[in-house]
Design a protein around this motif. Structure first.
Motif, short mmCIF file in Angstrom:
data_model
loop_
_atom_site.label_atom_id
_atom_site.label_comp_id
_atom_site.label_asym_id
_atom_site.label_seq_id
_atom_site.Cartn_x
_atom_site.Cartn_y
_atom_site.Cartn_z
N MET A 1 35.34 -29.69 130.29
CA MET A 1 36.03 -30.51 129.33
C MET A 1 35.10 -30.74 128.13
SD MET A 1 38.04 -34.09 129.82
CE MET A 1 36.82 -35.24 130.37
N PRO A 2 35.55 -30.37 126.92
CA PRO A 2 34.70 -30.53 125.74
C PRO A 2 34.56 -32.00 125.35
CG PRO A 2 36.83 -29.65 125.11
CD PRO A 2 36.81 -29.70 126.61
N VAL A 3 33.40 -32.34 124.86
CA VAL A 3 33.12 -33.70 124.42
C VAL A 3 33.28 -33.76 122.91
CG1 VAL A 3 31.36 -35.50 124.27
CG2 VAL A 3 31.53 -34.09 126.33
N ASP A 4 34.04 -34.73 122.44
CA ASP A 4 34.23 -34.92 121.01
C ASP A 4 33.01 -35.66 120.46
OD1 ASP A 4 35.10 -35.38 118.44
OD2 ASP A 4 36.86 -36.55 119.01
N SER A 5 32.11 -34.92 119.84
CA SER A 5 30.86 -35.52 119.36
C SER A 5 31.09 -36.56 118.28
CB SER A 5 29.90 -34.44 118.86
OG SER A 5 30.45 -33.76 117.76
N GLU A 6 32.14 -36.38 117.49
CA GLU A 6 32.45 -37.37 116.45
C GLU A 6 32.85 -38.71 117.08
OE1 GLU A 6 35.88 -38.01 113.14
OE2 GLU A 6 35.04 -36.00 113.26
N ALA A 7 33.64 -38.66 118.15
CA ALA A 7 34.05 -39.88 118.84
C ALA A 7 32.85 -40.55 119.51
CB ALA A 7 35.13 -39.58 119.87
N VAL A 8 31.97 -39.77 120.11
CA VAL A 8 30.78 -40.32 120.75
C VAL A 8 29.89 -41.00 119.71
CG1 VAL A 8 28.66 -39.73 122.01
CG2 VAL A 8 30.86 -38.72 122.70
N GLN A 9 29.74 -40.34 118.56
CA GLN A 9 28.93 -40.91 117.49
C GLN A 9 29.54 -42.23 117.01
OE1 GLN A 9 29.02 -38.69 113.81
NE2 GLN A 9 26.95 -39.32 113.29
N PHE A 10 30.86 -42.25 116.81
CA PHE A 10 31.54 -43.47 116.38
C PHE A 10 31.32 -44.58 117.42
CE2 PHE A 10 35.22 -46.30 116.56
CZ PHE A 10 35.18 -46.85 115.29
N LEU A 11 31.46 -44.25 118.69
CA LEU A 11 31.30 -45.26 119.75
C LEU A 11 29.88 -45.81 119.77
CD1 LEU A 11 33.47 -43.76 122.62
CD2 LEU A 11 33.95 -45.79 121.23
N GLY A 12 28.89 -44.99 119.46
CA GLY A 12 27.52 -45.49 119.38
C GLY A 12 27.36 -46.53 118.27
N PHE A 13 27.87 -46.20 117.10
CA PHE A 13 27.83 -47.17 115.98
C PHE A 13 28.66 -48.41 116.32
CE2 PHE A 13 26.59 -43.46 113.33
CZ PHE A 13 25.51 -44.01 112.67
N TYR A 14 29.81 -48.18 116.95
CA TYR A 14 30.71 -49.29 117.28
C TYR A 14 30.06 -50.23 118.30
CZ TYR A 14 35.15 -51.61 118.25
OH TYR A 14 36.15 -52.55 118.39
N ALA A 15 29.33 -49.67 119.27
CA ALA A 15 28.64 -50.51 120.26
C ALA A 15 27.62 -51.42 119.57
CB ALA A 15 27.97 -49.64 121.31
N ALA A 16 26.88 -50.87 118.61
CA ALA A 16 25.93 -51.68 117.86
C ALA A 16 26.65 -52.77 117.06
CB ALA A 16 25.09 -50.80 116.94
N LEU A 17 27.81 -52.41 116.48
CA LEU A 17 28.60 -53.39 115.75
C LEU A 17 29.07 -54.52 116.67
CD1 LEU A 17 30.05 -54.28 113.13
CD2 LEU A 17 32.00 -52.88 113.88
N CYS A 18 29.45 -54.18 117.88
CA CYS A 18 29.88 -55.19 118.85
C CYS A 18 28.77 -56.20 119.12
CB CYS A 18 30.31 -54.54 120.17
SG CYS A 18 31.88 -53.67 120.07
N VAL A 19 27.54 -55.72 119.30
CA VAL A 19 26.41 -56.61 119.54
C VAL A 19 26.20 -57.53 118.34
CG1 VAL A 19 23.89 -56.67 119.86
CG2 VAL A 19 25.28 -55.03 121.15
N LEU A 20 26.23 -56.98 117.14
CA LEU A 20 26.04 -57.79 115.94
C LEU A 20 27.14 -58.82 115.76
CD1 LEU A 20 24.86 -55.02 113.43
CD2 LEU A 20 23.45 -56.82 114.47
N CYS A 21 28.38 -58.42 116.01
CA CYS A 21 29.51 -59.34 115.85
C CYS A 21 29.48 -60.46 116.89
CB CYS A 21 30.84 -58.59 115.91
SG CYS A 21 31.22 -57.71 114.38
N CYS A 22 29.08 -60.13 118.10
CA CYS A 22 28.97 -61.17 119.14
C CYS A 22 27.88 -62.19 118.77
CB CYS A 22 28.69 -60.54 120.50
SG CYS A 22 30.12 -59.71 121.20
#
Length: 163
Positions: A1-22
């Protein structure tokens, strides 16, 4: 199953955003302020995400949209103060909206504000139902609701096509 690198990259940035927003929500809830450092971190992360998902001109565009949002909401803040002689929107909230614009763009700000406003109204209604007296002069920190709006809006834009 291919991994969508763009989605993984977005999720990495998004996880950092979650920490900052919390962190931002907790500090605003406890102390009634949104620290400039957190606003700056959110903006820098948003610009980095724009550059990583596109090209350097996308980062410049994100900064331009952030500046436009900052000017608009600063003017609205001033206008409200002139008309009502009371502060309706804190300067930290204005800075946060500018930082959020690096993530959602100008077109995402209405969705962010709608989400934040509806959740704030729901919280005020819940407090009223729980027996807390909510009056016109009752102050509530808006930062936690703005942070929730910022967390939901990019997800809406990316996976539901809202823009």
């Amino acid at each position: 199953m291919p991994v969508d690198s763009e989605a993984v990259q977005f999720l990495g940035f998004y996880a950092a955003l979650c920490v900052l927003c919390c962190a931002l929500a907790l500090i605003d809830f406890r102390r009634g302020i949104i620290p400039n450092g957190l606003n700056l971190a959110i903006a820098v992360l948003g610009v980095a995400q724009a550059i990583a998902s596109g090209n350097p001109t996308d980062g410049v565009e994100a900064l331009g949209e952030a500046a436009a949002v900052a000017v608009i909401f600063w003017l609205l803040r001033r206008l409200y103060f002139v008309l009502r002689q009371a502060e309706g929107l804190g300067l930290g909230d204005v800075k946060f909206l500018a930082a959020a614009a690096t993530w959602v763009g100008v077109t995402g700000i209405p969705t962010l504000l709608l989400t934040a406003t509806l959740t704030a109204l729901a919280a005020a209604g819940g407090l009223q139902l729980a027996g807390r007296q909510i009056k016109r002069q009752t102050s509530m920190p808006f930062g936690p609701f703005l942070a929730l709006g910022l967390l939901l809006t990019p997800a809406f834009q990316r996976w539901l096509g809202l823009n």
